[in-house]
Each structure stands twice: as C-alpha cells, then as structure tokens.
Motif scaffolding. Structure first.
Motif, PDB file in Angstrom:
ATOM      1  N   LEU A 278       0.808  -1.215   0.000  1.00 28.02           N
ATOM      2  CA  LEU A 278       0.000   0.000   0.000  1.00 28.02           C
ATOM      3  C   LEU A 278       0.846   1.271   0.000  1.00 28.02           C
ATOM      4  O   LEU A 278       0.627   2.178  -0.810  1.00 28.02           O
ATOM      5  CB  LEU A 278      -0.936  -0.010   1.214  1.00 28.02           C
ATOM      6  CG  LEU A 278      -1.874   1.191   1.369  1.00 28.02           C
ATOM      7  CD1 LEU A 278      -2.823   1.291   0.186  1.00 28.02           C
ATOM      8  CD2 LEU A 278      -2.671   1.071   2.671  1.00 28.02           C
ATOM      9  N   ILE A 279       1.831   1.355   0.888  1.00 25.94           N
ATOM     10  CA  ILE A 279       2.598   2.592   1.041  1.00 25.94           C
ATOM     11  C   ILE A 279       3.394   2.914  -0.226  1.00 25.94           C
ATOM     12  O   ILE A 279       3.433   4.066  -0.676  1.00 25.94           O
ATOM     13  CB  ILE A 279       3.543   2.502   2.259  1.00 25.94           C
ATOM     14  CG1 ILE A 279       2.732   2.267   3.539  1.00 25.94           C
ATOM     15  CG2 ILE A 279       4.369   3.779   2.381  1.00 25.94           C
ATOM     16  CD1 ILE A 279       1.666   3.307   3.793  1.00 25.94           C
ATOM     17  N   SER A 280       4.028   1.899  -0.815  1.00 21.31           N
ATOM     18  CA  SER A 280       4.837   2.157  -2.012  1.00 21.31           C
ATOM     19  C   SER A 280       3.973   2.646  -3.169  1.00 21.31           C
ATOM     20  O   SER A 280       4.371   3.539  -3.926  1.00 21.31           O
ATOM     21  CB  SER A 280       5.604   0.896  -2.416  1.00 21.31           C
ATOM     22  OG  SER A 280       4.710  -0.163  -2.711  1.00 21.31           O
ATOM     23  N   ILE A 281       2.777   2.082  -3.302  1.00 17.05           N
ATOM     24  CA  ILE A 281       1.884   2.508  -4.387  1.00 17.05           C
ATOM     25  C   ILE A 281       1.357   3.908  -4.130  1.00 17.05           C
ATOM     26  O   ILE A 281       1.342   4.763  -5.025  1.00 17.05           O
ATOM     27  CB  ILE A 281       0.723   1.509  -4.556  1.00 17.05           C
ATOM     28  CG1 ILE A 281       1.240   0.202  -5.143  1.00 17.05           C
ATOM     29  CG2 ILE A 281      -0.367   2.092  -5.456  1.00 17.05           C
ATOM     30  CD1 ILE A 281       0.182  -0.848  -5.340  1.00 17.05           C
ATOM     31  N   LEU A 282       0.921   4.169  -2.904  1.00 20.77           N
ATOM     32  CA  LEU A 282       0.399   5.504  -2.592  1.00 20.77           C
ATOM     33  C   LEU A 282       1.470   6.569  -2.781  1.00 20.77           C
ATOM     34  O   LEU A 282       1.189   7.668  -3.268  1.00 20.77           O
ATOM     35  CB  LEU A 282      -0.133   5.543  -1.161  1.00 20.77           C
ATOM     36  CG  LEU A 282      -1.466   4.838  -0.904  1.00 20.77           C
ATOM     37  CD1 LEU A 282      -1.901   5.050   0.540  1.00 20.77           C
ATOM     38  CD2 LEU A 282      -2.542   5.338  -1.855  1.00 20.77           C
TER      39      LEU A 282
END
Length: 425
Positions: A278-282
């Motif tokens: 989630l964090i890398s995509i966001l």
C-alpha cells in the motif's frame, strides 16, 4: 477581376491532354488505380473540362472551385500525393505548349501561378476535411475517456485538449485563437512524474512534445502565407506525432503498472494487492497526482456480519465469500486503479482522477452488485452485504498515509453505525 488564363482558350489543349493520357497509361502508380483505359480516358476528359471552365473565372472563383475539388477528392479517398503528381504532369505539358508557341515569358509566369493556385487550394480542400475528421475523432476520444474512466490517461488527455484547440485555430486560420504552443509546465511535470523511473521514456516523451510544438509553429507560419500545400504535410506529421504521444502514454501506463505489479506481493486468497504494497503505491500515485493536479478517491469496504459466516458455515465458506466479494469489487474499477485487501474482511479501492460524485456512485454500484451475489452453504442460498466509506483527496496532499486511511475508515464506521449495507461519503 479575371485571371490571366484567357490565352489558354486559344490553345489546342487536345494535344496536351493526349500526352497526359499517355503518361497516365505508362505509369503503373497511376494506372493501377483504375479499372481500365476507358476509366482513365473519362478522368482526362473531366479534367480538361474542369480546366476550360476555370479559364474565365476570377481567382476567388478558382479558389472556391479547387477547395471544393480537394474536399471531394478527400471524401472519395483520392490520395493527395497522386493527384499532385498528376497535376505536375499536366503542368509540364502546358509549359511545353507555351514554349512551342513562343509565348512571352508572362505566359509562363501565368502557368506557374495557375498551378500554384491549384496545388494550394486543392491542399486547402484536403486540409478542411482532415481537420473536420480529426476534430470529430478527438471529441469521440475525449467523450469516451471521460465517460469510461474520467481522465484515465490524464497526460494523453491534456495533450489531446491542447491539440484540439490548435486544430480549431488552424481551421479558422487564426493564430491568435490557438493556445500557447509551448508545452505547459503542468504537462511537463506530468511527463516527468509518469516516466521518472525510465530516463529513456522521459527523453522520448519530452522530444515528441517538442516536435508537436515545432510542427504547430510551422503550420501557422505557412498558413499565414496561404501556402496550404506546405501546411498539409506538416499537419499530417503533427497528427502522427499526436498518435505516437497517445501510444507512448499507454506504454508508460502499461510498462510502469506492469513493473510495479511484478514487485508487489499479492494476497493469495483474493488475488488483490496486499497491505504491504500500500505505502509504495500511494507514494508513487500521490507524486503523479500532485504533478497532474488530479484527485485520488479512496473507497474502503467491509463485509457485514462476516464473523457469522465463518461461525455458521466454516472458514471455507468465509474464504468463498472473501474471494467473490474481492473479485466483484476489483472487477468494477479500471485496470489503472488499485484494489487492496487490508486484512480480514476489509478492502480498499484507490481510484485515480475520480471526483466525489464518481467515487460515491461507484461505491453504490459495488454495494448493489455484492448484495446480488448468491452463495450456497449447506444446500441453501445465502447473501451478504457490504458497508462502504468514501473520501476523495485532492492536491496538495497534506495528510499522511495513516491520516488518509483513518479518514476513510471513519466514513466506513459511519456506514456501519447507520445500519450497514450502505455508502457513507
């Protein structure tokens, strides 16, 4: 005021057009377009009549006549280059006739001027129809993109809108009506953000944007001079670069998404992206959305009373519900959006460029589709429902990732508190 072609009326044009006919027959590039010699002869006869009828006309009348001819040739799909090659043959024949008759040099100048008008105004006719067709195609593209995905390929859409405005200015022959021909800074930022992981793509995208700008400038330069025969190939090249830009945008989207997906871990049960990704995509999507100045919509959903499914029918039944609900939700968003399983029966959808109304409507569609799903446990049909929370974040994105998730989680909690099986936004 009449043109100076009246002396052609004294010419024996039969010999000129007979040589034209013989040249057409001997040239495979021309003769290959016709069924037989009779069809070629018919064409030559019509062209001779067309020329003779033009002799007494004013230059304005000739302009109108040959623009209409160019438009007709475009509609019946006569290649412009082939028509111009035929005009070159005819011009050469008339020049030879002028020379053989020992006409004064003024007659040669008149011949050159006449065929220059033919080329320019026929090209203008072709250009008119090209502009109409391209504007129609662009309108269709924009309508399709906005209806289907609301700015799915934002970079391409921005370039298309820019190009449509340029085409309109070309159509009315008014440089002042065109947008700034240099690449706007927001588009430059979007190119950089979308291709930041691939310097080759960045350089290629920037180069093509520069070529579009250069060609647009050249088009207006020759347009102001009335040199339509110069405008036409430049305009065609401009449209070719535009199509390459759309292709590049798709390549960037597909390549970056593919590369990203390869590096991400997926939830084994549902096939959705896991919370770990989630964090890398966001981080990536917030950067691109900031450069492109478009929003990100978060839809968080939770399966209502999921624990009862597990307790009553076992974890196998629960897994079946999770997989089917996940497939339904992910199947109702675009390929460029993201679907995550956050854990347990909780999911998150991230929609790029979606407005508040679009995101809320999409959440309602998902709610209805899940409610219509049927599951068979213990030989009986069962249904499940979901509660959904919707929040749309717009640049500048000032919240942390945790704060964004907390905001949409509160909306989800509100939907549950209000009776479940509903959307809170």
């Amino acid at each position: 005021m009449k043109n100076k072609l009246h002396k052609y009326a004294e010419f024996d044009l039969d010999a000129v057009f007979e040589r034209f006919y013989e040249t057409m027959l001997s040239n495979e590039d021309f003769s290959g377009f016709f069924k037989d010699q009779a069809q070629i002869r018919s064409l030559i006869t019509r062209q001779k009549r067309f020329l003779l009828e033009s002799i007494p006309m004013t230059e304005d009348e000739i302009k109108s006549r040959y623009i209409a001819l160019g438009e007709m040739h475009y509609q019946i799909k006569v290649p412009y280059a082939d028509y111009m090659a035929g005009m070159n043959i005819l011009e050469k024949g008339l020049i030879q006739a002028v020379v053989l008759r020992n006409e004064p040099s003024e007659m040669l100048e008149t011949t050159f001027h006449f065929f220059k008008m033919i080329r320019a105004y026929t090209a203008k006719g072709y250009l008119n129809k090209l502009l109409e067709a391209d504007i129609e195609d662009i309108d269709h593209y924009l309508t399709h993109v906005q209806r289907a995905s609301e700015m799915d390929t934002l970079l391409a859409t921005e370039r298309v809108i820019w190009l449509k405005n340029v085409i309109f200015a070309i159509k009315i022959e008014n440089r002042a009506a065109a947008p700034a021909l240099h690449m706007p800074i927001e588009i430059s930022n979007m190119i950089e953000a979308a291709t930041k992981d691939d310097p080759v793509l960045t350089r290629y995208a920037t180069e093509m944007a520069g070529r579009m700008e250069l060609n647009a400038r050249n088009v207006f330069y020759f347009l102001e001079k009335g040199s339509y025969e110069e405008v036409l190939p430049l305009y065609r090249e401009l449209m070719s670069i535009y199509k390459l830009t759309l292709m590049l945008t798709n390549v960037v989207t597909i390549a970056s998404t593919h590369q990203l997906m390869q590096s991400l871990s997926k939830d084994t049960l549902t096939g959705l992206l896991s919370r770990h990704s989630l964090i890398s995509i966001l981080s990536r999507e917030l950067s691109i959305a900031t450069a492109g100045q478009y929003p990100l919509a978060f839809i968080m959903l939770d399966i209502d009373h999921f624990k009862q499914v597990n307790d009553s029918f076992g974890h196998g039944a629960g897994d079946q519900v999770l997989a089917k609900v996940a497939k339904t939700g992910a199947g109702l968003i675009r390929a460029t959006d993201y679907a995550f399983r956050l854990g347990g029966e909780e999911f998150l959808l991230v929609l790029k460029g979606a407005s508040f109304n679009i995101a809320t409507a999409q959440a309602e569609i998902i709610r209805q589709q899940v409610e219509n799903l049927q599951f068979e446990f213990d030989d009986r049909q069962h249904r499940v429902t979901v509660s959904l929370g919707v929040v749309v974040f717009s640049p500048p994105f000032t919240l942390t990732y945790d704060q964004m998730l907390d905001a949409v989680d509160k909306k989800l909690y509100a939907a549950k508190a209000d009776g479940r099986n509903r959307v809170a936004s």
